[in-house]
Design a protein around this motif. Structure first.
Motif, PDB file in Angstrom:
ATOM      1  N   TRP A  63      -4.195  10.207  -3.430  1.00 26.17           N
ATOM      2  CA  TRP A  63      -4.103   9.866  -2.020  1.00 26.17           C
ATOM      3  C   TRP A  63      -4.838   8.548  -1.791  1.00 26.17           C
ATOM      4  O   TRP A  63      -5.915   8.331  -2.331  1.00 26.17           O
ATOM      5  CB  TRP A  63      -4.729  10.956  -1.146  1.00 26.17           C
ATOM      6  N   GLY A  64      -4.242   7.675  -0.977  1.00 30.51           N
ATOM      7  CA  GLY A  64      -4.860   6.401  -0.657  1.00 30.51           C
ATOM      8  C   GLY A  64      -4.593   6.023   0.781  1.00 30.51           C
ATOM      9  O   GLY A  64      -3.658   6.529   1.407  1.00 30.51           O
ATOM     10  N   ASN A  65      -5.395   5.129   1.334  1.00 27.79           N
ATOM     11  CA  ASN A  65      -5.270   4.749   2.736  1.00 27.79           C
ATOM     12  C   ASN A  65      -4.482   3.471   2.979  1.00 27.79           C
ATOM     13  O   ASN A  65      -4.235   3.110   4.112  1.00 27.79           O
ATOM     14  CB  ASN A  65      -6.658   4.572   3.351  1.00 27.79           C
ATOM     15  N   GLY A  66      -4.056   2.781   1.965  1.00 30.68           N
ATOM     16  CA  GLY A  66      -3.447   1.477   2.156  1.00 30.68           C
ATOM     17  C   GLY A  66      -1.947   1.418   2.146  1.00 30.68           C
ATOM     18  O   GLY A  66      -1.367   0.372   1.945  1.00 30.68           O
ATOM     19  N   TYR A  67      -1.261   2.535   2.379  1.00 33.22           N
ATOM     20  CA  TYR A  67       0.200   2.528   2.325  1.00 33.22           C
ATOM     21  C   TYR A  67       0.795   2.121   3.656  1.00 33.22           C
ATOM     22  O   TYR A  67       0.396   2.589   4.709  1.00 33.22           O
ATOM     23  CB  TYR A  67       0.735   3.895   1.915  1.00 33.22           C
ATOM     24  N   GLY A  68       1.785   1.257   3.598  1.00 38.25           N
ATOM     25  CA  GLY A  68       2.456   0.797   4.804  1.00 38.25           C
ATOM     26  C   GLY A  68       3.343   1.861   5.416  1.00 38.25           C
ATOM     27  O   GLY A  68       3.561   2.921   4.838  1.00 38.25           O
TER      28      GLY A  68
END
Length: 73
Positions: A63-68
């Motif tokens: 999981w990451g926070n930088g997805y458009g």
């Protein structure tokens, strides 16, 4: 030349389950965490969201926070 499809799902969908949203055999799959509803998956064009992705037959990434946005332009 074949079709290169992407499927998306969200834990906050409310209409289609997260698992059902990415069921099938698309080459690219995205799972968004809470925050994007069913309609937003189809219409949001800006911002960054917590998500994870899978390419081809590989495994799900972290999981990451930088997805458009799903419909980024």
């Amino acid at each position: 030349m074949g079709t290169d499809r992407t499927t998306v799902s969200s834990y906050h969908d409310g209409i289609v389950s997260e698992a059902s949203g990415v069921a099938g055999n698309a080459e690219h799959e995205m799972k968004y965490s809470a925050g994007l509803s069913h309609n937003e998956l189809r219409t949001v064009t800006s911002g960054y969201h917590r998500a994870r992705k899978k390419e081809g037959s590989g495994s799900w990434g972290a999981w990451g926070n930088g997805y458009g946005s799903p419909r980024r332009r």
